[in-house]
Scaffold this motif. Structure first.
Motif, PDB file in Angstrom:
ATOM      1  N   GLY A 125       0.959  -1.229  -0.012  1.00 46.03           N
ATOM      2  CA  GLY A 125      -0.071   0.100   0.129  1.00 46.03           C
ATOM      3  C   GLY A 125       0.734   1.254   0.025  1.00 46.03           C
ATOM      4  O   GLY A 125       2.111   1.139  -0.081  1.00 46.03           O
ATOM      5  N   GLU A 126       0.205   2.478  -0.084  1.00 47.19           N
ATOM      6  CA  GLU A 126       0.923   3.657   0.052  1.00 47.19           C
ATOM      7  C   GLU A 126       1.387   3.821   1.394  1.00 47.19           C
ATOM      8  O   GLU A 126       0.349   4.019   2.340  1.00 47.19           O
ATOM      9  N   THR A 127       2.623   4.183   1.561  1.00 45.64           N
ATOM     10  CA  THR A 127       3.161   4.393   2.950  1.00 45.64           C
ATOM     11  C   THR A 127       3.858   6.186   2.730  1.00 45.64           C
ATOM     12  O   THR A 127       4.688   6.260   2.095  1.00 45.64           O
ATOM     13  N   TYR A 128       3.851   6.889   3.735  1.00 44.45           N
ATOM     14  CA  TYR A 128       4.339   8.151   3.771  1.00 44.45           C
ATOM     15  C   TYR A 128       5.471   8.101   4.812  1.00 44.45           C
ATOM     16  O   TYR A 128       5.254   8.117   6.034  1.00 44.45           O
ATOM     17  N   VAL A 129       6.542   8.373   4.059  1.00 43.30           N
ATOM     18  CA  VAL A 129       7.871   8.369   4.953  1.00 43.30           C
ATOM     19  C   VAL A 129       8.166   9.415   5.707  1.00 43.30           C
ATOM     20  O   VAL A 129       8.834   9.789   6.541  1.00 43.30           O
ATOM     21  N   GLU A 130       7.503  10.664   5.114  1.00 47.45           N
ATOM     22  CA  GLU A 130       7.511  11.851   5.417  1.00 47.45           C
ATOM     23  C   GLU A 130       6.261  12.777   4.983  1.00 47.45           C
ATOM     24  O   GLU A 130       5.671  12.112   4.094  1.00 47.45           O
ATOM     25  N   GLU A 131       5.981  13.884   5.712  1.00 47.54           N
ATOM     26  CA  GLU A 131       4.837  14.472   5.060  1.00 47.54           C
ATOM     27  C   GLU A 131       4.846  15.057   3.528  1.00 47.54           C
ATOM     28  O   GLU A 131       5.962  15.598   3.240  1.00 47.54           O
ATOM     29  N   GLY A 132       4.086  14.378   2.686  1.00 45.91           N
ATOM     30  CA  GLY A 132       4.107  14.593   1.192  1.00 45.91           C
ATOM     31  C   GLY A 132       5.248  13.601   0.607  1.00 45.91           C
ATOM     32  O   GLY A 132       5.280  13.690  -0.834  1.00 45.91           O
ATOM     33  N   HIS A 133       5.601  12.850   1.125  1.00 46.37           N
ATOM     34  CA  HIS A 133       6.607  11.695   0.388  1.00 46.37           C
ATOM     35  C   HIS A 133       6.030  10.396   0.623  1.00 46.37           C
ATOM     36  O   HIS A 133       6.169   9.775   1.524  1.00 46.37           O
ATOM     37  N   MET A 134       5.363  10.010  -0.583  1.00 46.66           N
ATOM     38  CA  MET A 134       4.911   8.653  -0.666  1.00 46.66           C
ATOM     39  C   MET A 134       5.722   7.515  -1.246  1.00 46.66           C
ATOM     40  O   MET A 134       6.441   8.086  -2.340  1.00 46.66           O
ATOM     41  N   VAL A 135       5.673   6.470  -0.630  1.00 47.13           N
ATOM     42  CA  VAL A 135       6.536   5.246  -1.310  1.00 47.13           C
ATOM     43  C   VAL A 135       5.686   3.895  -1.099  1.00 47.13           C
ATOM     44  O   VAL A 135       4.934   3.719   0.040  1.00 47.13           O
ATOM     45  N   ARG A 136       5.430   3.331  -2.405  1.00 41.49           N
ATOM     46  CA  ARG A 136       4.923   1.986  -2.356  1.00 41.49           C
ATOM     47  C   ARG A 136       5.854   0.781  -2.191  1.00 41.49           C
ATOM     48  O   ARG A 136       6.078   0.276  -3.377  1.00 41.49           O
ATOM     49  N   CYS A 137       5.980   0.458  -0.909  1.00 37.75           N
ATOM     50  CA  CYS A 137       7.031  -0.968  -0.849  1.00 37.75           C
ATOM     51  C   CYS A 137       7.193  -1.375   0.419  1.00 37.75           C
ATOM     52  O   CYS A 137       6.851  -0.610   1.528  1.00 37.75           O
ATOM     53  N   HIS A 138       7.174  -2.457   0.469  1.00 36.58           N
ATOM     54  CA  HIS A 138       6.946  -3.484   1.842  1.00 36.58           C
ATOM     55  C   HIS A 138       7.882  -2.976   2.704  1.00 36.58           C
ATOM     56  O   HIS A 138       8.056  -3.163   3.961  1.00 36.58           O
ATOM     57  N   PHE A 148       9.052  -0.490   3.616  1.00 36.32           N
ATOM     58  CA  PHE A 148       8.633   0.930   4.663  1.00 36.32           C
ATOM     59  C   PHE A 148       7.323   0.950   5.197  1.00 36.32           C
ATOM     60  O   PHE A 148       6.895   1.559   6.063  1.00 36.32           O
ATOM     61  N   ALA A 149       6.661  -0.403   4.713  1.00 32.98           N
ATOM     62  CA  ALA A 149       5.116  -0.401   5.341  1.00 32.98           C
ATOM     63  C   ALA A 149       5.205  -0.839   7.011  1.00 32.98           C
ATOM     64  O   ALA A 149       4.457  -0.429   7.649  1.00 32.98           O
ATOM     65  N   GLU A 150       6.143  -1.529   7.311  1.00 29.74           N
ATOM     66  CA  GLU A 150       6.475  -1.865   8.743  1.00 29.74           C
ATOM     67  C   GLU A 150       6.839  -0.342   9.455  1.00 29.74           C
ATOM     68  O   GLU A 150       6.355  -0.533  10.755  1.00 29.74           O
ATOM     69  N   ARG A 151       7.141   0.557   8.974  1.00 27.46           N
ATOM     70  CA  ARG A 151       7.296   1.682   9.763  1.00 27.46           C
ATOM     71  C   ARG A 151       6.117   2.372   9.971  1.00 27.46           C
ATOM     72  O   ARG A 151       5.950   3.203  11.045  1.00 27.46           O
ATOM     73  N   GLY A 152       5.225   2.383   9.137  1.00 28.76           N
ATOM     74  CA  GLY A 152       3.971   2.978   9.255  1.00 28.76           C
ATOM     75  C   GLY A 152       3.964   4.351   8.703  1.00 28.76           C
ATOM     76  O   GLY A 152       5.171   5.048   8.629  1.00 28.76           O
ATOM     77  N   SER A 153       2.845   5.101   8.232  1.00 27.92           N
ATOM     78  CA  SER A 153       2.973   6.322   7.763  1.00 27.92           C
ATOM     79  C   SER A 153       3.098   7.463   8.817  1.00 27.92           C
ATOM     80  O   SER A 153       2.804   7.207  10.020  1.00 27.92           O
ATOM     81  N   VAL A 154       3.839   8.424   8.517  1.00 33.51           N
ATOM     82  CA  VAL A 154       4.112   9.602   9.536  1.00 33.51           C
ATOM     83  C   VAL A 154       2.636  10.435   9.370  1.00 33.51           C
ATOM     84  O   VAL A 154       1.752  10.413   8.856  1.00 33.51           O
TER      85      VAL A 154
END
Length: 328
Positions: free
Chosen positions: A307-320, A322-328
């Motif tokens: 799914g879509e994960t936000y590594v920081e505000e406005g920065h989306m990445v679709r990758c497992h 980063f999914a474990e970290r959860g969205s910011v």
């Protein structure tokens, strides 16, 4: 939407298919994008990623059949373009939204003078006299660096770079809110590329026009855009502000694309490559679309789409990864 900025375009869960007797080509799969007024967005990816199809859907130029928008919304200036009739889209297309197509050689009518082609667009969208339209067409030629006296000349009398300038003049003739440029510099040499990019920057500033730029070249994106979206197999796999993607690229595909860019600071015998071939849109892999080519592939990647994960505000990445970290 960023604070203090007006959102002009929002694409929600857009999917487009091309159906034939032999196969179903899933060209665009659940794309989400947004663009503010007076902002430039670069869409980057390999050939066949779905960049042009996405933009053709915005402007209502998906040929049906075989193409069909199967889901989603394209909200432009507060209204869903997918709900509008063709008669209504004709007023928007060429007026509020215009598109510069890939090849200027085939975008112009060889049997009409360049001036008449600009004038035709102006009269189609603005109720003014022919004489006024001719005058404005000459002004548009001057605006893109072509003498107005060349109004009566035909496309074959212009170089490739000047043809591209004419196409841009046609696109900007009615002062659109959104300009879509589909690889506008691909067929041009590097000197003319630089001139066309400078022209687009100048016109963006002058007309307050928002731009969607389709390209393979991150250098062009860095030159013109504030935001970038990386596309693979019909999906946006990473998106964000230009500094976020360039300084903190996260998706393995984005990292691979940057690895293939030559650098004057590093001396290497061979550039990095992304293994394998782009995904076949008629036979997409299960799970993550990129997993057959990914050096970081995990078992979950082969079976479950990320799914879509936000590594920081406005920065989306679709990758497992980063999914474990959860969205910011």
């Amino acid at each position: 939407m960023e604070k203090g900025k007006k959102e002009l375009l929002e694409i929600k869960n857009l999917s487009v298919e091309y159906r034939t007797d032999m196969e179903v080509v899933k060209a665009v799969n659940g794309v989400n994008l947004s663009l503010n007024a007076n902002e430039a967005l670069g869409i980057v990816g390999e050939t066949g990623a779905g960049k042009t199809t996405t933009c053709r859907a915005i402007i209502g130029l998906i040929q049906t059949p075989p193409g069909k928008v199967t889901s989603g919304e394209i909200v432009f200036d507060g209204a869903d373009l997918l709900q509008k009739k063709e008669r209504e889209m004709r007023k928007i297309r060429g007026g509020d939204i215009t598109m510069v197509f890939q090849d200027p050689m085939t975008s112009l009518n060889p049997s009409m003078s360049v001036g008449d082609q600009i004038m035709e667009v102006i009269r189609l969208h603005d109720r003014i006299s022919r004489a006024q339209a001719v005058l404005r067409a000459k002004e548009m030629l001057e605006m893109v660096g072509i003498p107005g006296e060349r109004y009566q000349e035909y496309p074959h009398q212009f170089s490739g770079g000047m043809k591209q300038r004419v196409v841009i003049a046609i696109a900007l003739a009615c002062n659109p809110k959104l300009l879509i440029a589909d690889e506008p510099t691909t067929a041009l040499d590097v000197t003319i590329q630089a001139q066309v990019l400078d022209l687009m920057k100048e016109l963006k500033k002058k007309f307050n026009t928002s731009i969607i730029l389709i390209t393979h070249d991150f250098g062009i994106v860095a030159e013109l855009c504030e935001k970038v979206a990386v596309m693979y197999a019909g999906e946006i796999v990473e998106s964000g502000r230009i500094e976020q993607i360039f300084n903190d690229r996260s998706h393995p595909y984005t990292v691979g694309l940057f690895g293939a860019i030559p650098s004057i600071d590093v001396d290497v015998e061979r550039l990095e490559t992304i293994p394998g071939l782009p995904a076949d849109p008629a036979n997409l892999p299960k799970g993550c679309r990129f997993h057959p080519r990914c050096r970081n592939c995990m078992e979950i990647c082969k079976n479950q789409p990320p799914g879509e994960t936000y590594v920081e505000e406005g920065h989306m990445v679709r990758c497992h990864l980063f999914a474990e970290r959860g969205s910011v």
